[in-house]
Design an enzyme around this catalytic site. Structure first.
Site, short mmCIF file in Angstrom:
data_model
loop_
_atom_site.label_atom_id
_atom_site.label_comp_id
_atom_site.label_asym_id
_atom_site.label_seq_id
_atom_site.Cartn_x
_atom_site.Cartn_y
_atom_site.Cartn_z
N ARG A 92 0.82 -1.23 0.00
CA ARG A 92 0.00 0.00 0.00
C ARG A 92 0.85 1.27 0.00
NH1 ARG A 92 -2.57 -3.24 -1.30
NH2 ARG A 92 -4.50 -4.15 -0.51
N ARG A 94 5.58 5.20 5.48
CA ARG A 94 5.21 3.84 5.89
C ARG A 94 5.76 2.91 4.83
NH1 ARG A 94 -0.68 2.72 7.73
NH2 ARG A 94 -1.32 3.25 5.61
N ASP A 133 -3.59 -6.75 4.06
CA ASP A 133 -3.66 -6.25 2.68
C ASP A 133 -2.92 -7.20 1.74
OD1 ASP A 133 -5.06 -3.98 3.54
OD2 ASP A 133 -3.20 -2.94 4.03
N ASP A 171 -10.92 -0.95 9.54
CA ASP A 171 -9.99 -0.31 10.47
C ASP A 171 -10.67 0.65 11.44
OD1 ASP A 171 -7.45 -1.23 9.91
OD2 ASP A 171 -7.20 0.09 8.20
N GLU A 203 -14.70 4.90 5.60
CA GLU A 203 -15.46 3.80 6.21
C GLU A 203 -16.85 4.22 6.70
OE1 GLU A 203 -12.22 4.17 6.51
OE2 GLU A 203 -11.20 2.24 6.64
N HIS A 240 -13.32 -2.11 -1.91
CA HIS A 240 -12.79 -3.42 -1.54
C HIS A 240 -13.88 -4.46 -1.22
CE1 HIS A 240 -9.41 -5.39 1.11
NE2 HIS A 240 -10.31 -6.27 0.82
N THR A 272 -5.08 -0.94 -3.64
CA THR A 272 -6.26 -1.21 -2.83
C THR A 272 -6.68 -2.66 -3.02
OG1 THR A 272 -8.67 -1.09 -3.32
CG2 THR A 272 -7.27 0.38 -4.55
C1 GLC Z 1 -7.75 0.48 3.96
C2 GLC Z 1 -6.69 -0.41 4.58
C3 GLC Z 1 -7.20 -1.82 4.78
C4 GLC Z 1 -8.52 -1.82 5.49
C5 GLC Z 1 -9.53 -0.93 4.79
C6 GLC Z 1 -10.83 -0.81 5.54
O1 GLC Z 1 -7.97 0.12 2.65
O2 GLC Z 1 -5.52 -0.47 3.77
O3 GLC Z 1 -6.27 -2.56 5.52
O4 GLC Z 1 -8.99 -3.14 5.57
O5 GLC Z 1 -8.98 0.36 4.67
O6 GLC Z 1 -10.70 -0.14 6.75
#
Ligand code: GLC
Length: 834
Positions: free
Chosen positions: A342, A352, A359, A501, A644, A651, A716
């Site tokens: 990433r 980072r 991931d 996350d 989120e 994803h 991603t």
């Molecule tokens: C980001 C992070 C991933 C996580 C996702 C959802 O894409 O890289 O690790 O699962 O966010 O929070």
């Protein structure tokens, strides 16, 4: 030029499927559209304006060129070539930026291809092109520049290159400039600019060309000039560089050449940006790539590298966007994620490094067919990053386990250049994410099913903290750890977070991890069966059954599945909640994992369509959170519609596609797949903004004013999962330990499609016909003219096999196995199951 404005709709380019290029015809895109050059150690992230940066292995600790992230103007500096008409003094760049000529007068085209980008410019009868790529076997970026006089009179021109060197470590590049500014030096001789770095006297970069320059500049501020930018550098304006070098300051690579081109004449020039000193590398590299045949064959090799990968799976379906993405772009993106995890983009620019445990574990699952060795290497690194108790280190740099070379014994450098110790990175339970080490169970099994390399289960790999174990043992520890981290009601603890996350649940219980546990257990049980490990088969089958029972007992909310329980005991993702009533993760995983009953899995997906789906893909949750609530987690502090908190997080979208395929609902699967497909948003860039050839981390959700805008392309998890959903579940071709499963799930309107798949050294030309217009179900399967029941057995290496598939209603299976019906969930959770 193609029509760019379609009513109020905007597009900036098109997919050239024959050449596997995305062609950008109009350069003033609202955001940078990037590409990745280099497939091993040397990498350049480059925009459609030739802006971007290079690094070798690490964006953080081995930067080559500098990038002013999040800056204005967009994506500066870059790897630029300027042209100057020496008779008039007018100048321009081969990419639209940095000079930014009026593009109605100067025609600019950028072609992003597979690991190369080509910038073309046509201005005042000078046709010019800059092709950027990194050969497979050399840590060097080549700029293959061609300039042609398309006019009727001779022209006198000057060519200048430009790039800005970085102070090697991102930290040193960005802070403590009272030291940093005196840490790097440049010198010039033999046609080569050499850049050295005081903190690491063994670090050098060089910049060279295949010609003897007329002038050069190694000092950035001499080339650019005071109170100027890359748009109007003084050296270009003046028509010559100042032959500057310095010890200390900021450095650049500019080599200048004067040309005279007769009408019709073309000149080709090569620039080389490399790692190493002039003596050790520069002179040899310059010699090698001054021979244009070597440049051509390096480019050819790169083409072959991608042709070979792409040819492992090619499809021809009635859906053009589906074909373009699966055959070229989606695989390319998924592969790129495996290489850079990433941490190399315009979003993550160093700061980072390493691998995100979850991931990369997911990324590798998508490409064992095209990159088996790289996938294996990554899995070994990941398994090494697992502690003996079973959990994975959430984010770690596998370099930490490799011996550090002491380059200058006994010498203390003035600034600490980190050389971390493995014990420093082993975090405790506070930082454990409950999903991390579950993914790797599936990754390993998918790899073995693809390659047939079952010995991999027995390979011994150390744990991060102490001891070692076979790969098989590592997987067991991961499953046992999750079993141990389970509440009294049988649902798994969420720990710091699960896949999401920001949904911390105060460390409560996670439905998603329970579904994942079941799913990973099913993978493992299949592996144990295949390996003949009866005790484990029994033990873990029973564990899976227990998990399934707990899920069905604790998580069903009448119409869909809950998302979890907070530490305070509040169920979330249920109707009774005011906000966050329904989440995509648990309801897609209900079907994907195979844990839910078919009726409940269907109902859960129906709710996803009803409450979460949109024309741009599926939202993560609904209603969005508007009130901070730390019992639920950080997600309640994220703006509604972003990330989120109710965005269309890319994803998890393909998880829903897979769930629909497992339910046999092909039209719905395709509807969801098409909504997210970047290709389908090519003509609405006024809304999407981001690259139409790359999945993004998220598309802004309906609760935000910028609904539909896509952000964070390339690195991603949506890349790998979209590819898996499209190839293994819609096209339905997936390997098991012993055969190739053919189990398509398509819209009834698809009358036929074809897939060419290479698997374990043989080729399978799969032709699927769907005369009855069903969405799922294989009525007749023929291999080389013979009827087959069940899977296609492994065929001989080098053989070419014709597979004819007739879809149709299936009532009674000849093998006595339960057939897959339009409504039924296919047996089992893993790829190999039919
Ligand atoms: C980001 C992070 C991933 C996580 C996702 C959802 O894409 O890289 O690790 O699962 O966010 O929070």
């Amino acid at each position: 030029m193609n029509e760019q404005r379609l009513g109020s709709r905007m597009r900036y380019g098109y997919f050239d499927d024959i050449n596997r290029e995305y062609v950008i015809e109009r350069p003033d895109i609202p955001v940078s559209w990037t590409n990745y050059l280099g497939v091993k150690d040397f990498c350049t992230v480059i925009s459609h304006n030739a802006g971007g940066y290079s690094f070798c292995r690490s964006t953080e600790h081995h930067r080559i060129t500098r990038f002013r992230q999040n800056g204005v103007p967009l994506d500066r500096p870059g790897h630029y070539v300027y042209l100057r008409d020496d008779e008039t003094g007018e100048y321009w760049s081969l990419s639209w930026q940095p000079v930014g000529k009026d593009f109605t007068k100067a025609k600019y085209i950028c072609r992003h291809g597979l690991s190369y980008s080509r910038f073309q410019c046509n201005y005042q009868q000078i046709e010019a092109e800059q092709l950027l790529f990194v050969p497979l076997e050399d840590d060097v970026e080549l700029w293959d520049v061609r300039i042609r006089n398309r006019g009727t009179k001779p022209r006198k021109l000057s060519v200048f290159s430009y790039l800005e060197f970085s102070f090697h470590h991102v930290e040193i590049d960005n802070q403590n400039l009272q030291m940093s500014l005196y840490a790097a030096g440049s010198n010039y001789s033999d046609g080569i600019i050499e850049y050295d770095f005081f903190y690491e006297p063994w670090s050098y970069h060089f910049f060279a060309s295949n010609f003897q320059p007329d002038s050069y500049d190694c000092v950035r501020d001499k080339f650019i000039g005071n109170y100027r930018t890359e748009t109007n550098p003084i050296a270009v304006e003046r028509g010559t560089c100042g032959n500057s070098t310095d010890l200390g300051g900021n450095h650049c690579g500019s080599l200048h050449k004067k040309l005279e081109l007769k009408p019709g004449e073309e000149m080709r020039m090569i620039f080389m940006l490399g790692v190493g000193s002039r003596e050790e590398k520069g002179l040899d590299v310059r010699l090698k790539f001054s021979n244009l045949n070597n440049v051509d064959s390096a480019f050819d090799d790169l083409k072959k590298y991608w042709d070979k990968k792409e040819s492992v799976l090619q499809c021809k379906t009635p859906n053009q966007g589906f074909n373009s993405m699966v055959n070229t772009w989606n695989l390319y993106q998924a592969e790129t994620c495996v290489v850079w995890s990433r941490f190399a983009s315009f979003i993550e620019v160093g700061g980072r490094v390493g691998l995100g445990y979850r991931d990369t574990s997911q990324d590798v699952m998508a490409v064992p067919h095209t990159s088996p060795d790289k996938v294996k290497e990554r899995m070994i690194e990941l398994l090494h990053g697992q502690v003996s108790r079973g959990y994975g280190l959430h984010l770690f740099d596998p370099e930490v386990f490799k011996p550090v070379e002491d380059k200058l014994p006994g010498v203390k450098l003035p600034t600490v250049v980190p050389s971390p110790n493995p014990s420093d990175i082993i975090h405790g339970m506070d930082s454990v994410c409950s999903d991390d080490a579950l993914w790797i169970v599936a990754s390993v099994c998918e790899y073995v099913m693809e390659t047939g390399n079952a010995e991999f289960f027995d390979q011994v790999i150390p744990f991060a903290d102490a001891g070692e174990g076979s790969v098989y043992e590592h997987l067991k520890r991961s499953l046992d750890f999750t079993a141990e981290q389970t509440a009294a009601n049988g649902i798994c603890f969420g720990l710091r977070a699960d896949w999401n996350d920001c949904l911390n649940l105060g460390g409560g219980q996670s439905a998603m991890v329970s579904f994942m546990h079941f799913w990973a257990l099913r993978y493992f049980v299949d592996a144990a069966k295949f390996l003949g490990r009866e005790n484990d088969f029994k033990k873990y089958s029973e564990m899976a059954e227990k998990v399934r029972t707990a899920i069905e007992r604790e998580l069903w909310d009448g119409e869909w599945y809950a998302r979890g329980v907070t530490k305070a005991g509040i169920k979330i993702g249920v109707k009774a909640n005011e906000e966050g009533k329904i989440f995509l993760e648990s309801n897609s995983w209900a079907g994907l994992s195979g844990a839910a009953s078919p009726e409940r899995a269907c109902s859960a997906m129906d709710a996803v369509h009803k409450y979460l789906a949109s024309p741009y893909g599926i939202h993560l949750n609904w209603p969005v959170f508007t009130k901070p609530n730390d019992d639920i987690g950080y997600v309640t502090r994220v703006y509604p519609g972003l990330k989120e908190n109710g965005s269309i997080f890319n994803h998890p979208n393909p998880w829903a596609v897979i769930a629909e395929c497992k339910l046999g609902r092909g039209a719905l699967a395709m509807k969801l797949h098409d909504a997210l497909l970047p290709y389908n948003q090519n003509d609405m860039i006024e809304i999407r903004e981001a690259e139409p050839y790359s999945y993004c981390q998220f598309v802004i959700g309906r609760d935000h004013p910028s609904y539909g805008r896509a952000r964070h392309p390339w690195l991603t998890g949506s890349a790998g999962w979209s590819y898996t959903a499209a190839t293994k579940y819609i096209l339905g071709i997936r390997p098991s330990y012993t055969g190739l499963v053919i189990d398509p799930c398509i819209p009834a309107g698809w009358k036929e499609f074809e897939v060419q798949r290479r698997w374990r050294g043989a080729t399978y030309n799969v032709k699927v016909k769907n005369p009855d217009g069903v969405e799922k179900g294989v009525r007749i399967l023929k291999l080389n003219g013979e009827i087959i029941n069940g899977q296609i057995p492994v065929q001989g290496v080098g053989s070419v096999n014709e597979v004819e598939v007739t879809m149709g209603k299936v009532t009674q299976s000849k093998t006595g196995k339960k057939p897959v019906t339009a409504k039924g969930v296919s047996e089992g959770a893993t790829s190999g199951h039919t």
